[in-house]
Design a protein around this motif. Structure first.
Motif, short mmCIF file in Angstrom:
data_model
loop_
_atom_site.label_atom_id
_atom_site.label_comp_id
_atom_site.label_asym_id
_atom_site.label_seq_id
_atom_site.Cartn_x
_atom_site.Cartn_y
_atom_site.Cartn_z
N HIS A 139 103.24 -19.89 35.39
CA HIS A 139 104.43 -20.73 35.23
C HIS A 139 105.33 -20.63 36.46
O HIS A 139 105.95 -21.61 36.88
CB HIS A 139 105.19 -20.31 33.96
N HIS A 194 113.14 -28.63 33.59
CA HIS A 194 112.32 -28.40 34.78
C HIS A 194 112.42 -29.54 35.80
O HIS A 194 111.69 -29.54 36.79
CB HIS A 194 110.85 -28.24 34.37
N HIS A 219 117.88 -23.20 34.20
CA HIS A 219 116.46 -22.83 34.23
C HIS A 219 115.88 -22.96 35.64
O HIS A 219 114.96 -22.22 36.00
CB HIS A 219 115.66 -23.67 33.24
N HIS A 223 113.50 -20.20 38.00
CA HIS A 223 112.31 -20.36 38.85
C HIS A 223 112.60 -19.91 40.28
O HIS A 223 111.69 -19.45 40.97
CB HIS A 223 111.83 -21.83 38.83
#
Ligand SMILES: [Zn+2]
Ligand SMILES: [Zn+2]
Length: 409
Positions: A139, A194, A219, A223
Protein backbone atom coordinates in the motif's frame (compact mmCIF):
# COMPACT_ATOMS: atom_id res chain seq x y z
CA UNK A 1 -26.52 -33.67 -8.44
CA UNK A 2 -24.65 -34.75 -5.32
CA UNK A 3 -25.43 -32.30 -2.44
CA UNK A 4 -21.74 -31.42 -1.99
CA UNK A 5 -21.37 -30.71 -5.72
CA UNK A 6 -24.48 -28.58 -5.50
CA UNK A 7 -23.01 -26.52 -2.64
CA UNK A 8 -19.79 -26.11 -4.63
CA UNK A 9 -21.62 -24.93 -7.77
CA UNK A 10 -23.76 -22.51 -5.74
CA UNK A 11 -20.66 -21.15 -3.95
CA UNK A 12 -18.86 -20.61 -7.24
CA UNK A 13 -21.85 -18.71 -8.66
CA UNK A 14 -22.22 -16.56 -5.52
CA UNK A 15 -18.46 -15.87 -5.44
CA UNK A 16 -18.48 -14.74 -9.05
CA UNK A 17 -21.40 -12.41 -8.39
CA UNK A 18 -19.76 -10.97 -5.24
CA UNK A 19 -16.40 -10.44 -6.92
CA UNK A 20 -18.00 -8.75 -9.93
CA UNK A 21 -20.03 -6.29 -7.87
CA UNK A 22 -17.10 -5.58 -5.52
CA UNK A 23 -14.79 -4.86 -8.45
CA UNK A 24 -17.43 -2.74 -10.21
CA UNK A 25 -17.87 -0.66 -7.06
CA UNK A 26 -14.10 -0.12 -6.80
CA UNK A 27 -13.51 0.71 -10.44
CA UNK A 28 -16.64 2.92 -10.68
CA UNK A 29 -15.59 4.98 -7.66
CA UNK A 30 -11.88 5.21 -8.56
CA UNK A 31 -12.32 5.79 -12.30
CA UNK A 32 -15.34 8.07 -11.69
CA UNK A 33 -13.33 10.26 -9.32
CA UNK A 34 -10.34 10.25 -11.67
CA UNK A 35 -12.67 11.37 -14.47
CA UNK A 36 -14.24 14.10 -12.32
CA UNK A 37 -10.79 15.41 -11.40
CA UNK A 38 -9.75 15.61 -15.02
CA UNK A 39 -12.98 17.31 -16.19
CA UNK A 40 -15.46 18.98 -13.84
CA UNK A 41 -13.04 19.43 -10.94
CA UNK A 42 -10.05 20.37 -13.11
CA UNK A 43 -9.91 24.02 -12.00
CA UNK A 44 -9.70 22.73 -8.44
CA UNK A 45 -6.81 20.41 -9.20
CA UNK A 46 -4.63 23.39 -10.11
CA UNK A 47 -5.47 25.28 -6.91
CA UNK A 48 -5.77 22.46 -4.42
CA UNK A 49 -3.26 19.81 -5.48
CA UNK A 50 -1.62 18.69 -2.24
CA UNK A 51 1.81 17.92 -3.74
CA UNK A 52 3.20 19.42 -6.93
CA UNK A 53 4.55 16.05 -8.19
CA UNK A 54 2.43 13.51 -10.10
CA UNK A 55 2.50 9.76 -9.41
CA UNK A 56 5.07 7.84 -11.50
CA UNK A 57 4.08 6.06 -14.72
CA UNK A 58 2.79 2.53 -14.24
CA UNK A 59 1.59 3.12 -10.67
CA UNK A 60 -2.14 3.01 -11.53
CA UNK A 61 -1.74 -0.28 -13.42
CA UNK A 62 0.02 -1.85 -10.44
CA UNK A 63 -2.65 -0.51 -8.08
CA UNK A 64 -5.53 -1.92 -10.15
CA UNK A 65 -3.86 -5.36 -10.35
CA UNK A 66 -3.25 -5.41 -6.58
CA UNK A 67 -6.84 -4.24 -6.00
CA UNK A 68 -8.18 -7.16 -8.08
CA UNK A 69 -6.40 -9.52 -5.68
CA UNK A 70 -7.92 -7.64 -2.70
CA UNK A 71 -11.37 -7.91 -4.34
CA UNK A 72 -10.91 -11.71 -4.53
CA UNK A 73 -9.94 -11.84 -0.83
CA UNK A 74 -12.94 -9.64 0.15
CA UNK A 75 -15.24 -11.83 -1.95
CA UNK A 76 -14.01 -15.04 -0.25
CA UNK A 77 -14.86 -13.47 3.11
CA UNK A 78 -18.23 -12.24 1.79
CA UNK A 79 -18.96 -15.77 0.51
CA UNK A 80 -18.42 -17.03 4.06
CA UNK A 81 -20.79 -14.30 5.25
CA UNK A 82 -23.44 -15.31 2.67
CA UNK A 83 -23.35 -18.93 3.88
CA UNK A 84 -23.49 -17.72 7.49
CA UNK A 85 -26.61 -15.67 6.57
CA UNK A 86 -28.16 -18.74 4.91
CA UNK A 87 -27.42 -20.84 8.00
CA UNK A 88 -29.12 -18.21 10.17
CA UNK A 89 -25.97 -17.39 12.18
CA UNK A 90 -26.03 -13.65 11.49
CA UNK A 91 -28.25 -10.74 12.48
CA UNK A 92 -28.82 -9.55 8.89
CA UNK A 93 -32.44 -8.79 7.94
CA UNK A 94 -34.16 -7.98 4.65
CA UNK A 95 -36.64 -5.15 5.13
CA UNK A 96 -34.69 -1.95 5.84
CA UNK A 97 -37.48 -0.50 8.01
CA UNK A 98 -38.10 -3.71 9.98
CA UNK A 99 -36.78 -2.03 13.18
CA UNK A 100 -37.76 1.51 12.12
CA UNK A 101 -35.78 4.14 10.19
CA UNK A 102 -34.25 5.57 13.37
CA UNK A 103 -32.59 2.23 14.10
CA UNK A 104 -31.57 2.03 10.43
CA UNK A 105 -29.67 5.34 10.82
CA UNK A 106 -28.07 4.20 14.05
CA UNK A 107 -26.99 0.89 12.51
CA UNK A 108 -25.28 2.69 9.58
CA UNK A 109 -23.54 4.98 12.08
CA UNK A 110 -22.36 2.03 14.18
CA UNK A 111 -21.04 0.36 11.02
CA UNK A 112 -19.09 3.48 10.02
CA UNK A 113 -17.71 4.37 13.48
CA UNK A 114 -17.01 0.68 14.16
CA UNK A 115 -15.15 0.34 10.88
CA UNK A 116 -13.08 3.47 11.58
CA UNK A 117 -12.07 1.98 14.94
CA UNK A 118 -11.27 -1.43 13.41
CA UNK A 119 -9.28 0.27 10.64
CA UNK A 120 -7.29 2.48 13.02
CA UNK A 121 -6.10 -0.43 15.20
CA UNK A 122 -5.51 -2.88 12.35
CA UNK A 123 -3.58 -0.13 10.56
CA UNK A 124 -1.38 0.49 13.61
CA UNK A 125 -0.75 -3.24 13.88
CA UNK A 126 0.25 -3.31 10.19
CA UNK A 127 2.86 -0.62 10.88
CA UNK A 128 4.56 -2.84 13.46
CA UNK A 129 7.95 -3.60 11.95
CA UNK A 130 7.34 -7.38 12.19
CA UNK A 131 4.27 -7.10 9.92
CA UNK A 132 4.95 -4.03 7.79
CA UNK A 133 7.12 -5.57 5.05
CA UNK A 134 4.94 -8.58 4.29
CA UNK A 135 1.51 -7.15 5.10
CA UNK A 136 1.36 -3.40 4.40
CA UNK A 137 4.37 -2.40 2.31
CA UNK A 138 2.49 -2.72 -0.97
CA UNK A 139 0.00 0.00 0.00
CA UNK A 140 2.88 2.36 0.79
CA UNK A 141 4.62 1.71 -2.53
CA UNK A 142 2.14 4.37 -3.63
CA UNK A 143 4.12 7.18 -2.03
CA UNK A 144 2.02 9.68 -4.00
CA UNK A 145 -1.41 7.95 -4.02
CA UNK A 146 -4.21 7.99 -6.62
CA UNK A 147 -7.91 7.03 -6.27
CA UNK A 148 -6.86 3.55 -7.48
CA UNK A 149 -4.65 3.08 -4.38
CA UNK A 150 -7.88 2.48 -2.39
CA UNK A 151 -7.71 -1.35 -2.48
CA UNK A 152 -3.99 -1.81 -3.26
CA UNK A 153 -3.23 -4.14 -0.37
CA UNK A 154 -1.07 -7.17 0.40
CA UNK A 155 -3.20 -10.33 0.75
CA UNK A 156 -2.91 -10.38 4.56
CA UNK A 157 -3.89 -6.73 4.83
CA UNK A 158 -6.93 -7.27 2.56
CA UNK A 159 -7.95 -10.21 4.76
CA UNK A 160 -7.76 -8.12 7.96
CA UNK A 161 -9.73 -5.22 6.44
CA UNK A 162 -12.32 -7.53 4.90
CA UNK A 163 -12.92 -9.34 8.18
CA UNK A 164 -14.76 -6.39 9.75
CA UNK A 165 -18.20 -6.77 8.11
CA UNK A 166 -18.52 -10.60 8.38
CA UNK A 167 -17.64 -10.35 12.09
CA UNK A 168 -19.92 -7.40 12.85
CA UNK A 169 -23.03 -8.97 11.26
CA UNK A 170 -22.72 -11.84 13.72
CA UNK A 171 -23.56 -9.46 16.57
CA UNK A 172 -25.19 -6.32 15.12
CA UNK A 173 -28.68 -6.49 13.54
CA UNK A 174 -28.28 -4.73 10.17
CA UNK A 175 -30.35 -4.64 7.00
CA UNK A 176 -29.00 -5.28 3.49
CA UNK A 177 -29.66 -1.62 2.66
CA UNK A 178 -27.57 -0.47 5.68
CA UNK A 179 -24.69 -2.69 4.48
CA UNK A 180 -25.04 -1.22 0.99
CA UNK A 181 -25.00 2.40 2.25
CA UNK A 182 -21.97 1.55 4.42
CA UNK A 183 -20.07 0.01 1.50
CA UNK A 184 -20.80 2.97 -0.84
CA UNK A 185 -19.64 5.41 1.87
CA UNK A 186 -16.51 3.28 2.43
CA UNK A 187 -15.42 3.23 -1.21
CA UNK A 188 -16.21 6.93 -1.76
CA UNK A 189 -14.24 8.04 1.34
CA UNK A 190 -11.45 5.62 0.54
CA UNK A 191 -10.96 6.76 -3.07
CA UNK A 192 -11.37 10.46 -2.14
CA UNK A 193 -8.78 10.05 0.64
CA UNK A 194 -6.20 8.89 -1.92
CA UNK A 195 -6.97 11.37 -4.73
CA UNK A 196 -4.17 13.86 -3.98
CA UNK A 197 -6.40 16.96 -4.25
CA UNK A 198 -7.94 18.55 -1.14
CA UNK A 199 -11.70 18.31 -1.71
CA UNK A 200 -12.84 19.10 1.84
CA UNK A 201 -14.18 22.55 2.72
CA UNK A 202 -11.98 24.98 4.66
CA UNK A 203 -12.71 27.85 7.04
CA UNK A 204 -11.60 31.43 6.35
CA UNK A 205 -8.46 30.72 8.36
CA UNK A 206 -7.60 27.70 6.19
CA UNK A 207 -8.52 25.03 8.73
CA UNK A 208 -10.73 22.04 7.93
CA UNK A 209 -14.38 23.09 8.27
CA UNK A 210 -15.26 19.62 9.54
CA UNK A 211 -12.29 19.03 11.82
CA UNK A 212 -13.54 15.67 13.06
CA UNK A 213 -13.38 14.16 9.56
CA UNK A 214 -10.13 13.01 8.01
CA UNK A 215 -9.45 15.21 4.98
CA UNK A 216 -7.56 14.23 1.84
CA UNK A 217 -4.45 15.96 3.25
CA UNK A 218 -4.80 13.81 6.40
CA UNK A 219 -4.36 10.49 4.60
CA UNK A 220 -2.03 11.95 1.96
CA UNK A 221 0.34 12.81 4.81
CA UNK A 222 0.16 9.18 5.96
CA UNK A 223 1.56 8.14 2.58
CA UNK A 224 4.21 10.90 2.70
CA UNK A 225 5.24 10.23 6.35
CA UNK A 226 3.96 6.75 7.32
CA UNK A 227 4.42 7.15 11.10
CA UNK A 228 1.36 9.44 11.40
CA UNK A 229 -2.38 9.68 10.63
CA UNK A 230 -3.70 6.12 10.80
CA UNK A 231 -7.44 7.00 10.84
CA UNK A 232 -9.82 6.31 7.96
CA UNK A 233 -12.95 8.48 8.34
CA UNK A 234 -12.51 10.38 11.61
CA UNK A 235 -9.65 12.14 13.36
CA UNK A 236 -10.55 11.26 16.95
CA UNK A 237 -8.46 8.07 17.31
CA UNK A 238 -5.35 9.85 15.99
CA UNK A 239 -5.98 12.76 18.37
CA UNK A 240 -6.69 10.50 21.35
CA UNK A 241 -3.62 8.33 20.71
CA UNK A 242 -1.48 11.36 19.75
CA UNK A 243 -0.64 9.94 16.31
CA UNK A 244 -1.86 12.94 14.29
CA UNK A 245 0.91 14.53 12.23
CA UNK A 246 2.17 17.58 14.18
CA UNK A 247 2.07 19.71 11.01
CA UNK A 248 -1.22 18.36 9.67
CA UNK A 249 -3.07 21.67 9.91
CA UNK A 250 -0.18 23.55 8.29
CA UNK A 251 -0.23 21.12 5.37
CA UNK A 252 -4.00 21.40 5.08
CA UNK A 253 -3.81 25.17 5.11
CA UNK A 254 -1.14 25.12 2.42
CA UNK A 255 -3.29 22.80 0.29
CA UNK A 256 -6.31 25.11 0.44
CA UNK A 257 -4.07 28.21 0.39
CA UNK A 258 -6.10 29.74 3.19
CA UNK A 259 -8.87 30.59 0.80
CA UNK A 260 -11.84 32.31 2.43
CA UNK A 261 -15.09 30.35 2.54
CA UNK A 262 -16.60 32.56 -0.18
CA UNK A 263 -14.07 31.34 -2.67
CA UNK A 264 -14.30 27.81 -1.34
CA UNK A 265 -17.96 27.61 -2.35
CA UNK A 266 -17.26 26.18 -5.83
CA UNK A 267 -15.60 23.30 -4.00
CA UNK A 268 -18.79 22.54 -2.11
CA UNK A 269 -20.69 22.86 -5.38
CA UNK A 270 -18.34 20.45 -7.13
CA UNK A 271 -18.64 17.98 -4.27
CA UNK A 272 -22.43 18.29 -4.46
CA UNK A 273 -22.37 17.70 -8.23
CA UNK A 274 -20.01 14.74 -7.85
CA UNK A 275 -22.20 13.28 -5.10
CA UNK A 276 -25.35 13.75 -7.23
CA UNK A 277 -23.71 12.07 -10.24
CA UNK A 278 -22.73 9.15 -8.03
CA UNK A 279 -26.20 8.89 -6.45
CA UNK A 280 -27.85 9.12 -9.88
CA UNK A 281 -25.62 6.28 -11.11
CA UNK A 282 -26.51 4.15 -8.09
CA UNK A 283 -30.23 4.97 -8.38
CA UNK A 284 -30.39 4.34 -12.13
CA UNK A 285 -28.62 1.02 -11.48
CA UNK A 286 -31.21 0.04 -8.90
CA UNK A 287 -34.01 1.34 -11.19
CA UNK A 288 -32.81 -0.94 -13.96
CA UNK A 289 -32.64 -3.86 -11.51
CA UNK A 290 -36.22 -3.14 -10.46
CA UNK A 291 -37.42 -3.13 -14.08
CA UNK A 292 -35.72 -6.52 -14.62
CA UNK A 293 -37.39 -7.91 -11.50
CA UNK A 294 -40.82 -6.63 -12.55
CA UNK A 295 -40.46 -8.25 -15.99
CA UNK A 296 -39.26 -11.52 -14.43
CA UNK A 297 -42.18 -11.48 -11.98
CA UNK A 298 -44.64 -11.02 -14.84
CA UNK A 299 -43.11 -13.94 -16.73
CA UNK A 300 -43.30 -16.38 -13.83
CA UNK A 301 -46.66 -15.32 -12.36
CA UNK A 302 -49.57 -17.72 -12.87
CA UNK A 303 -50.68 -21.24 -12.02
CA UNK A 304 -48.10 -24.03 -12.07
CA UNK A 305 -48.59 -27.79 -11.73
CA UNK A 306 -46.06 -29.63 -9.55
CA UNK A 307 -44.45 -32.87 -10.76
CA UNK A 308 -46.87 -35.80 -10.93
CA UNK A 309 -49.92 -33.48 -10.70
CA UNK A 310 -49.60 -33.37 -6.90
CA UNK A 311 -50.76 -29.79 -6.63
CA UNK A 312 -51.35 -26.50 -8.42
CA UNK A 313 -49.49 -23.50 -7.05
CA UNK A 314 -50.25 -19.87 -7.89
CA UNK A 315 -46.99 -17.91 -8.18
CA UNK A 316 -47.23 -14.14 -7.69
CA UNK A 317 -45.36 -11.18 -6.10
CA UNK A 318 -45.27 -11.42 -2.28
CA UNK A 319 -47.82 -9.25 -0.47
CA UNK A 320 -45.25 -7.73 1.89
CA UNK A 321 -42.30 -7.54 -0.52
CA UNK A 322 -43.61 -6.86 -4.05
CA UNK A 323 -40.19 -7.49 -5.66
CA UNK A 324 -40.06 -11.04 -4.25
CA UNK A 325 -41.82 -14.15 -5.45
CA UNK A 326 -44.34 -16.10 -3.32
CA UNK A 327 -46.82 -18.85 -4.09
CA UNK A 328 -50.12 -20.13 -2.69
CA UNK A 329 -51.60 -23.61 -2.88
CA UNK A 330 -54.47 -23.46 -5.39
CA UNK A 331 -55.43 -27.11 -5.71
CA UNK A 332 -54.18 -30.39 -4.26
CA UNK A 333 -54.56 -33.97 -5.49
CA UNK A 334 -55.33 -35.48 -2.10
CA UNK A 335 -58.84 -34.32 -1.05
CA UNK A 336 -57.91 -34.99 2.60
CA UNK A 337 -55.47 -32.06 2.38
CA UNK A 338 -58.19 -29.63 1.27
CA UNK A 339 -57.74 -27.58 4.44
CA UNK A 340 -54.33 -26.42 3.15
CA UNK A 341 -55.81 -24.66 0.11
CA UNK A 342 -54.75 -21.03 0.06
CA UNK A 343 -51.71 -21.57 2.31
CA UNK A 344 -48.48 -19.77 1.38
CA UNK A 345 -46.32 -22.63 0.13
CA UNK A 346 -43.53 -20.55 -1.38
CA UNK A 347 -42.04 -17.43 0.13
CA UNK A 348 -39.15 -15.00 -0.16
CA UNK A 349 -37.68 -15.89 -3.58
CA UNK A 350 -35.44 -13.14 -4.93
CA UNK A 351 -34.18 -12.69 -8.47
CA UNK A 352 -30.44 -13.29 -8.72
CA UNK A 353 -29.18 -13.43 -12.29
CA UNK A 354 -31.47 -15.80 -14.18
CA UNK A 355 -32.78 -17.63 -11.10
CA UNK A 356 -35.15 -17.04 -8.23
CA UNK A 357 -33.15 -17.91 -5.13
CA UNK A 358 -33.10 -18.00 -1.34
CA UNK A 359 -36.80 -18.81 -1.02
CA UNK A 360 -38.55 -21.44 1.04
CA UNK A 361 -41.05 -24.11 0.05
CA UNK A 362 -43.27 -25.57 2.78
CA UNK A 363 -44.78 -28.98 2.05
CA UNK A 364 -48.50 -28.95 2.99
CA UNK A 365 -49.27 -31.24 5.91
CA UNK A 366 -45.62 -32.11 6.53
CA UNK A 367 -43.31 -30.27 8.82
CA UNK A 368 -40.74 -29.79 6.08
CA UNK A 369 -39.28 -26.57 4.72
CA UNK A 370 -36.92 -26.63 1.75
CA UNK A 371 -34.47 -23.83 0.91
CA UNK A 372 -35.16 -23.56 -2.78
CA UNK A 373 -34.17 -22.16 -6.15
CA UNK A 374 -36.42 -21.80 -9.23
CA UNK A 375 -35.14 -21.59 -12.75
CA UNK A 376 -37.37 -20.63 -15.68
CA UNK A 377 -36.54 -23.05 -18.50
CA UNK A 378 -39.16 -21.66 -20.90
CA UNK A 379 -42.54 -19.94 -20.75
CA UNK A 380 -44.24 -23.18 -19.64
CA UNK A 381 -41.53 -25.02 -17.66
CA UNK A 382 -39.79 -24.42 -14.33
CA UNK A 383 -36.98 -26.35 -12.72
CA UNK A 384 -37.45 -26.29 -8.93
CA UNK A 385 -34.62 -27.37 -6.68
CA UNK A 386 -34.95 -27.61 -2.91
CA UNK A 387 -32.59 -28.63 -0.12
CA UNK A 388 -33.40 -29.44 3.49
CA UNK A 389 -30.03 -29.59 5.28
CA UNK A 390 -27.95 -31.59 2.78
CA UNK A 391 -30.82 -33.50 1.11
CA UNK A 392 -31.70 -31.92 -2.23
CA UNK A 393 -34.59 -32.68 -4.59
CA UNK A 394 -35.47 -31.51 -8.07
CA UNK A 395 -38.85 -31.20 -9.77
CA UNK A 396 -40.13 -29.95 -13.10
CA UNK A 397 -43.24 -27.76 -12.87
CA UNK A 398 -45.49 -27.07 -15.85
CA UNK A 399 -47.72 -24.10 -16.53
CA UNK A 400 -51.33 -25.17 -16.01
CA UNK A 401 -52.58 -23.59 -19.24
CA UNK A 402 -49.99 -25.52 -21.28
CA UNK A 403 -51.33 -28.94 -20.18
CA UNK A 404 -54.22 -30.89 -21.75
CA UNK A 405 -57.52 -29.75 -20.26
CA UNK A 406 -58.61 -32.07 -17.48
CA UNK A 407 -61.43 -30.16 -15.89
CA UNK A 408 -59.51 -27.91 -13.51
CA UNK A 409 -60.93 -24.47 -13.04
ZN1 LIG B 1 -3.67 4.77 1.96
ZN1 LIG C 1 -0.15 2.72 6.43
Amino acid sequence: MHPLNDIFVQSAAIFLELATSEFMRYILAAAGLHLLLSTLLKPLVRRRKIRPAWPPKGQVRREILASIRSVLVFSMLSLGAVWAVKAGWTQVYREADAHGWFYFGISVLVLIVGHDTWFYWVHRLLHDKRLYQGWHHLHHRSFNPTPFTAFAFNTGEAFLHGLFTPLLILVLPVSYLALFVFSVHMIVRNTVGHCGVELFPATRGGRPLLGWLTTVTHHDLHHASPGWNYGLYFTFWDRLMKTEHPDYLKHFSAAVRAEPMKRAKPVALSIAIAASVFCAAVLSGSGRAEATETAALETISGRWVTEGYGAVVRLQPCDKAPMELCGRLDWIWDPASGSYLGMEMLSGFRLQGAEWRDGEITIPGKNQVFRSTIKVLDHNTLKVRGCALVVCRKQTWRRLESLPHIGLR
